[in-house]
Motif scaffolding. Structure first.
Motif, mmCIF file in Angstrom:
data_model
loop_
_atom_site.group_PDB
_atom_site.id
_atom_site.type_symbol
_atom_site.label_atom_id
_atom_site.label_comp_id
_atom_site.label_asym_id
_atom_site.label_seq_id
_atom_site.Cartn_x
_atom_site.Cartn_y
_atom_site.Cartn_z
ATOM 1 N N MET A 227 0.869 -1.001 0.003
ATOM 2 C CA MET A 227 0.108 0.029 0.094
ATOM 3 C C MET A 227 0.732 1.094 -0.002
ATOM 4 O O MET A 227 1.900 1.262 0.551
ATOM 5 N N PRO B 108 -4.103 0.601 -1.406
ATOM 6 C CA PRO B 108 -3.544 -0.469 -1.999
ATOM 7 C C PRO B 108 -3.244 -0.167 -3.801
ATOM 8 O O PRO B 108 -4.127 0.146 -4.426
ATOM 9 N N SER C 77 -0.747 -6.349 -5.268
ATOM 10 C CA SER C 77 -0.890 -7.328 -4.352
ATOM 11 C C SER C 77 -0.558 -8.624 -4.851
ATOM 12 O O SER C 77 -0.509 -8.977 -6.208
#
Length: 201
Positions: free
Chosen positions: A1, A16, A19
């Motif tokens: 993030m 964010p 990922s």
């Protein structure tokens, strides 16, 4: 993030932007693929973000899973500052002494062993500084802190230069904590505030 502070608020937000899926070791074994730990994935992501932003100052703040010598070394190689908690029993050393003329043998990797941080915490000779910080979203609280530099070393790995910092609550309501940064030029207080600012986002 990514941590940002919008202009309409004094509170930082965590946005964010990247990922990866972490799977348990037993799942990877069942699927017949190599298991990757949090530090393994993080090393790859650090290289990727550095490729995206070759000239940007990057500061990576993580929890205890990021407290790994190999990850710290990888971050230093990518010019990324890593900040994470540090174990109180971490093996810390002074830099190795300069080699003497005609000195035989392999160069030493580290110098003398430094006291463990739990000993520093209990040492009556430790010099503590005081500061007011935003304590994990609970408002301003006064803490005491001390800091120093060292080589963090585990057998078979490259020694990692760090700045360590210890914090304690003068009122005794919170447990002492230890953190480290791979940038030895940073102040102990800035390491504390960077870590706490990230955790309350």
């Amino acid at each position: 993030m990514l941590i940002v502070t919008p202009p309409w608020t004094s509170r930082s937000w965590a946005l964010p932007f990247l990922s990866v899926l972490l799977t348990p070791e037993e799942v990877d074994r069942r699927l017949g693929r190599r298991h990757k730990t949090v530090p393994d994935w993080t090393k790859q992501l650090v290289k990727l973000v550095r490729r995206w932003l070759p000239d940007r100052d990057i500061k990576l703040v993580g929890d205890g899973a990021y407290s790994v010598v190999e990850l710290g070394t990888a971050c230093r190689n990518q010019r990324v500052q890593l900040i994470a908690p540090l174990r109180f029993d971490a093996c810390l050393y002074t830099p190795p002494p300069a080699r003497q003329p005609r000195q035989m043998g392999r160069p030493r990797l580290v110098g003398q062993r430094l006291p463990q941080l739990d000993h520093v915490l209990d040492d009556p000779q430790t010099f503590w500084q005081k500061a007011w910080v935003a304590w994990y979203g609970q408002g301003k609280q006064q803490i005491e802190w001390c800091s120093g530099t060292a080589l963090w070393y585990r057998g078979g790995q490259t020694p990692l230069p760090i700045r360590w910092v210890l914090t304690c609550d003068p009122k005794g309501k919170h447990e002492p904590r230890a953190y480290f940064s791979t940038d030895q030029t940073k102040s102990g207080l800035s390491i504390i505030t960077d870590f706490m600012r990230t955790l309350v986002c």
